[in-house]
Design an enzyme around this catalytic site. Sequence first.
Site, PDB file in Angstrom:
ATOM      1  N   CYS A  68       0.868  -1.179   0.000  1.00 51.81           N
ATOM      2  CA  CYS A  68       0.000   0.000   0.000  1.00 51.81           C
ATOM      3  C   CYS A  68       0.902   1.226   0.000  1.00 51.81           C
ATOM      4  CB  CYS A  68      -1.009   0.002   1.152  1.00 51.81           C
ATOM      5  SG  CYS A  68      -0.383   0.372   2.793  1.00 51.81           S
ATOM      6  N   HIS A 101      14.595 -12.910  12.640  1.00 52.42           N
ATOM      7  CA  HIS A 101      14.388 -12.661  14.067  1.00 52.42           C
ATOM      8  C   HIS A 101      12.924 -12.672  14.491  1.00 52.42           C
ATOM      9  CE1 HIS A 101      18.512 -10.498  14.698  1.00 52.42           C
ATOM     10  NE2 HIS A 101      18.626 -11.677  14.109  1.00 52.42           N
TER      11      HIS A 101
END
Length: 145
Positions: A68, A101
């Site tokens: 977006c 992570h």
Amino acid sequence: MADSIIALGADHAGFHHKQIIKAHLEKLGFSVKDFGTDSPESVDYPDFAHPLAEAVGSGECKLGILVCGSGNGVAMTANKHPKVRAAICWNEELAALSRQHNNANVLCVPERFVSQELAVQMADIFLHTDFEGGRHGRRVSKISC
């Protein structure tokens, strides 16, 4: 991962990058489920982010990419879904770290702030980077409410 289905979606402000990413992924042999939009005409981003997040959260699609204007709207929407960890990324290192992570499963790209070339590079990194687990797994397990 080329045999996995990748979910792809965007609103009007992310339409152009979505089309470039889609063509690139298909060229690489990925199966792409396109949740729309199909034009740059104004639309509401939740109408595309919710179905994509449902597909990723249910396991129908392995990973997802949403685009977006800022990346914020689609990320906020996708992150309402259980089992979805959507990460806004604007450079290659963030795309890698979101997987390594945080075990992100939806990449959110801000079209107004990254080039088409960078969007494609981030998608490649996101799709080809594995979660490291270990101490990161412990942390990720604490994200859900």
